[in-house]
Design an enzyme around this catalytic site. Structure first.
Site, PDB file in Angstrom:
ATOM      1  N   HIS A  43      22.764  32.700  45.676  1.00  0.00           N
ATOM      2  CA  HIS A  43      24.217  32.300  45.805  1.00  0.00           C
ATOM      3  C   HIS A  43      25.130  33.598  45.285  1.00  0.00           C
ATOM      4  O   HIS A  43      25.537  33.566  43.990  1.00  0.00           O
ATOM      5  CB  HIS A  43      24.602  30.888  45.202  1.00  0.00           C
ATOM      6  N   HIS A  98      29.360  31.503  49.668  1.00  0.00           N
ATOM      7  CA  HIS A  98      28.568  30.394  48.555  1.00  0.00           C
ATOM      8  C   HIS A  98      27.290  30.835  48.569  1.00  0.00           C
ATOM      9  O   HIS A  98      26.609  30.864  47.298  1.00  0.00           O
ATOM     10  CB  HIS A  98      28.994  29.074  49.044  1.00  0.00           C
ATOM     11  N   GLU A 127      25.761   4.694  32.275  1.00  0.00           N
ATOM     12  CA  GLU A 127      24.518   5.091  32.274  1.00  0.00           C
ATOM     13  C   GLU A 127      24.154   6.400  32.372  1.00  0.00           C
ATOM     14  O   GLU A 127      23.387   7.099  31.788  1.00  0.00           O
ATOM     15  CB  GLU A 127      23.600   4.170  33.226  1.00  0.00           C
ATOM     16  N   HIS A 161      19.483  -8.329  38.843  1.00  0.00           N
ATOM     17  CA  HIS A 161      19.177  -7.664  37.638  1.00  0.00           C
ATOM     18  C   HIS A 161      17.310  -7.548  37.295  1.00  0.00           C
ATOM     19  O   HIS A 161      17.046  -7.136  36.118  1.00  0.00           O
ATOM     20  CB  HIS A 161      19.592  -8.733  36.544  1.00  0.00           C
TER      21      HIS A 161
END
Ligand SMILES: Cc1ncc(C[n+]2csc(CCOP(=O)(O)OP(=O)(O)O)c2C)c(N)n1
Ligand SMILES: [Mg+2]
Length: 636
Positions: free
Chosen positions: A31, A261, A390, A452
């Site tokens: 890159h 890129h 999280e 859950h």
């Protein structure tokens, strides 16, 4: 104030650009665009601001620099070589090759001066938030020892990734004023201009998070230096500086476009770029003496400070983290509760142990008792409230652990470990000793239902290399798991814990081996192996079989990875050769074939009902285990 910009600065930054082009060209991949666009930013940072000593990459009080846009690795390698880290021009020539210390994306532990592995966008800037919170904590808990800053170069992709939203919001809430993000605002990503997919006002967004926001010309070194200086002077907020740059700066045909890129520019374009930049077109990896001198001088800027630091603080300021003695567990209890006791015990003996949760501290039992929350006004608070974030939490916790001097645990429900997974994986890859605490580990959580109830989670965590996954059966095994996780410095550990009470049946000493017989037989006809809340199921099955005259050995296997590190002789006592094995675990059976010939488990989603009913309905019972055992005994 920054030093005056010296005359050969322009030559220096073009040397960086030349190295990036040549290394990518030599590798045939890589890159070039980002290093060419950000060369001015890196130059200003390394020559005027960063506190580092290439001869002492582990100096605890160094500034932390994180290249969040890890694809721009050649920028970092060029700076490390030029400023004098233990990296040669030949190492740049072997960029991306087998055995080199210059891998495609930066990896800590391979290249001196690389703080963390980056490449998965968003992880770097988020992990840096953790480094900054660790610095603040230590600066206040050990005055004089720590006094540094955290710098990040982040790209469009970094800022688009959800994790950066979580972590930057938290950094703003925490007012982490020593954190400075240099945003490579080049308005280009792989698919083309950012206008294809990215139109929010990033500055307003960061301001709303409580950040100090500046914008400047990223290829104007004086403007960049002034902005960094202004960021340093802001003492109540983290800072982001949007640096308008041109990807592939200097490349006449590809600069400013996505074609700069992620691929070699090609020989003719490299020549054209070198011509435009005033670099010799007949040389590769060209580093003139005057550029090297400038950078080596920059690399020596902090060496006195580093020497004084070591003279004052010595060589090993690292604290140790220890678990207290095993308490009595006289009654059945949930392993999340036993884990909470372990956390309290560690915290009592280790002042720089911190623990946090994503808004489930009461459920996961991660809070340290009688400790305040971490905040700007209480920077030594040891309970970290991450909010419902999280992914950001896991990365921030990694950053605290990577920083050194501290140890950080973080937790949520096991089913939401998926929300942490990319950061868990990166912790494992980085050999970062993070501690992940996951409770509510199966259908045993009951009525909350299948959204859950984890099914595939334990096994999918086991699939991550270099992650130790503990699923203890009781209090003693939970203690053993915490002890092993704390002692481990070569990688992360996950602790998988029950919501529901489990009987006390384990042995802490043997559990530390990762697997052991909880019921031994001299000549077993069958081995029943379980983990966590299913070890009791295996024990009941063994009793049923014993009543029928069958000798069943029962094995608790709280940690596959640790068990696998034991000697073949020991493992053969646990799983005697040619004795068939039945496994029982309230989760996916895929993977148990490694040990077992038959498995009792759960290969579909759960349901909403009391736990006992679910175990019965889904056939995770002693009878089912005994049935499988009988079948194997009769056919062997
Ligand atoms: C999580 C993640 N998704 C996708 C990629 C693949 N990828 C590498 S760079 C990049 C985006 C490039 O744009 P930007 O971040 O602006 O970097 P620039 O091209 O400007 O250097 C993508 C999608 C990645 N590295 N990480
Ligand atoms: Mg970009």
């Amino acid at each position: 104030m920054p030093n005056a910009i010296v005359a050969n600065d322009q030559l220096c930054v073009n040397v960086i650009r030349g190295l990036a082009m040549d290394a990518v060209e030599a590798a045939g991949s890589g890159h070039p665009g980002m290093p060419m666009g950000c060369a001015d930013i890196a130059h200003v940072l390394w020559t005027q601001f960063l506190k580092y000593d290439p001869r002492s990459p582990e100096w605890p009080d160094r500034d932390r620099f994180v290249l969040s846009a890890g694809h721009g690795s050649m920028l970092l390698y060029a700076m490390l070589y030029l400023t004098g880290y233990d990296l040669s021009l030949d190492d740049l020539r072997s960029f991306r090759q087998w055995g080199s210390i210059t891998p495609g994306h930066p990896e800590n532990g391979i290249t001196p001066g690389v703080e963390m592995a980056t490449g998965p966008l968003g992880q770097g800037v988020s992990t840096a938030v953790g480094m900054a919170v660790a610095e603040r904590f230590l600066r206040h808990s050990a005055p004089g020892m720590y006094d540094h800053r955290t710098y990040v170069i982040a790209s469009d992709g970094d800022l688009m990734e959800g994790i950066s939203h979580e972590a930057c919001a938290w950094a703003g809430h925490q007012a982490l004023d020593r954190l400075t993000v240099l945003y490579d605002d080049n308005r280009i990503t792989i698919d083309g201009p950012t206008s294809l997919a990215y139109s929010e006002d990033w500055g307003q967004r960061m301001e709303a998070y409580g950040w100090h926001v500046q914008k400047c010309e990223g290829n104007d070194r004086r403007a960049v230096a002034d902005a960094i200086q202004a960021a340093i002077e802001v003492t109540d907020r983290p800072s982001i500086i949007g640096c308008r740059t041109t990807i592939g700066y200097g490349s006449p045909g590809k600069g400013g476009t996505s074609s700069a890129h992620g691929a070699a520019l090609g020989a003719s374009e490299v020549l054209a770029a070198k011509e435009q930049l005033g670099l010799p077109t007949d040389l590769t990896f060209w580093v003139p003496v005057e550029a090297l001198e400038t950078y080596r001088k920059a690399g020596a800027r902090s060496s006195n400070e580093r020497e004084e630091w070591y003279a004052r603080w010595g060589d090993s300021p690292s604290p140790t983290f220890q678990l207290g003695p095993l308490p009595e567990f006289p009654k059945p209890e949930a392993t999340r509760n036993s884990s909470g006791k372990a956390i309290a015990s560690i915290a009592a003996g280790s002042e720089t142990f911190v623990s946090g949760c994503a808004d489930l501290a009461e459920s996961v039992k991660t809070n340290i008792p009688n400790e305040p929350a971490q905040s700007a006004s209480n920077p030594t608070g040891r309970n970290l409230f991450y909010g419902v974030r999280e992914h950001g939490m896991a990365a921030i916790s990694n950053g605290i652990n990577l920083h050194g001097g501290m140890r950080s645990a973080c937790g949520t429900f096991l089913v939401f470990s998926d929300y942490c997974r990319p950061s868990i994986r990166l912790a494992a890859l980085m050999h970062c000793p993070s501690l992940f605490v996951f409770s509510h580990d199966s259908i045993g959580l009951g009525e909350d239902g299948p959204t859950h109830q984890p099914v595939e989670h334990v096994m999918s965590l086991r699939a991550i290399p270099n992650l130790d996954v503990w699923r203890p059966a009781d209090g003693a095994e939970t203690w053993a798991a915490w002890g092993a996780a704390l002692a481990r410095v070569t990688g992360p550990s996950a602790l998988v814990l029950t919501r529901q009470s489990v009987p006390q049946l384990g042995d802490p000493t043997k559990a530390a081996l990762g697997g052991y017989a909880v019921r031994s037989e001299e000549r077993p006809q069958i081995v029943l192996v379980g983990t966590g809340s299913e070890v009791q199921v295996a024990l009941r099955a063994a009793e049923i079989l014993a009543a029928e005259g069958h000798a069943a050995q029962v094995v608790s296997l709280p940690c596959w990875e640790v068990f696998e590190r034991q000697s073949p002789e020991y493992k053969a006592t646990v799983f005697p050769e040619s004795v068939p094995i039945v496994s029982v675990e309230a989760g996916t059976t895929l993977g148990w074939q490694k040990y077992a010939r038959a498995s009792v488990g759960l290969d579909h989603f759960g349901a909403s009902a009391p736990a006992e009913r679910l175990y019965r309905e889904f056939g995770i019972t002693a009878e089912a285990v005994a049935d499988q055992a009988r079948r194997l005994i009769s056919s062997s």
